[in-house]
Write a protein that holds these residues in place. Structure first.
Motif, PDB file in Angstrom:
ATOM      1  N   GLY A  89       0.791  -1.226   0.000  1.00  0.00           N
ATOM      2  CA  GLY A  89       0.000   0.000   0.000  1.00  0.00           C
ATOM      3  C   GLY A  89       0.822   1.274   0.000  1.00  0.00           C
ATOM      4  O   GLY A  89       0.281   2.377   0.089  1.00  0.00           O
ATOM      5  N   TYR A  90       2.149   1.160  -0.075  1.00  0.00           N
ATOM      6  CA  TYR A  90       3.027   2.334  -0.057  1.00  0.00           C
ATOM      7  C   TYR A  90       4.020   2.257  -1.218  1.00  0.00           C
ATOM      8  O   TYR A  90       4.403   1.176  -1.647  1.00  0.00           O
ATOM      9  CB  TYR A  90       3.831   2.410   1.246  1.00  0.00           C
ATOM     10  N   ARG A 100       1.657   6.919   0.925  1.00  0.00           N
ATOM     11  CA  ARG A 100       0.496   6.040   0.727  1.00  0.00           C
ATOM     12  C   ARG A 100      -0.019   6.173  -0.696  1.00  0.00           C
ATOM     13  O   ARG A 100      -0.016   7.239  -1.271  1.00  0.00           O
ATOM     14  CB  ARG A 100      -0.604   6.424   1.699  1.00  0.00           C
TER      15      ARG A 100
END
Length: 167
Positions: A89-90, A100
């Motif tokens: 997610g990053y 993010r």
């Protein structure tokens, strides 16, 4: 005093003064040659040193470049100081850190002609030369987007080129 004696006295006087004068002139000439030799030696030394430094800089440039063949190319680079590996997610942008990502862009394949969302346009590449990229034209910047580097139009976010899977 007869003529012969006068000639002998004059010859003796000339011999006693001319020899030291000639020696002094020879000594000056020797010193001048010695100085010139020293100048030449220093000039040669400087040229050798410059060429050595030039060779060293070229070697450094070759070593300090990104390479797909070297999996550890990023180690020791100051931009990767905070890098701790991939995170779900990053994205990681060297010099900027982790940020993010919307789920729809995670693993996204960027294409030339598409648009980069405004939220991701500020993660500029600080040293394009390191990645083997030419300087971006006026009005364009290189941006980190996941594992890719994109060249985008600053005003619109239009993607002009894509360099996939850099890291």
């Amino acid at each position: 005093m007869n003529r012969l004696t006068k000639a002998a006295v004059i010859a003796l006087a000339l011999a006693t003064t001319a020899a030291p004068m000639m020696a002094q002139a020879q000594d000056r000439h020797d010193r001048r040659e010695w100085r010139q030799d020293r100048r030449d030696d220093r000039r040669d030394w400087r040229q050798d040193r410059r060429s050595d430094h030039r060779d060293w800089r070229q070697d450094q440039r070759r070593q300090d470049r990104w390479s797909r063949d070297n999996r550890d190319w990023w180690r020791g680079r100051p931009e990767f100081r905070d890098y701790r590996g991939a995170r779900n997610g990053y994205w990681y942008a060297p010099g900027h850190g982790y940020y993010r990502v919307e789920p729809r862009y995670y693993g996204y394949r960027w294409r030339t002609g598409g648009y980069l969302p405004p939220a991701y346009r500020s993660y500029y590449v600080s040293d394009p030369y390191f990645y083997g990229l030419r300087p971006a034209p006026r009005g364009y910047r290189y941006v980190h987007a996941g594992n890719d580097i994109l060249m985008i139009a600053v005003a619109t976010g239009l993607i002009a080129s894509v360099m996939n899977n850099v890291y």
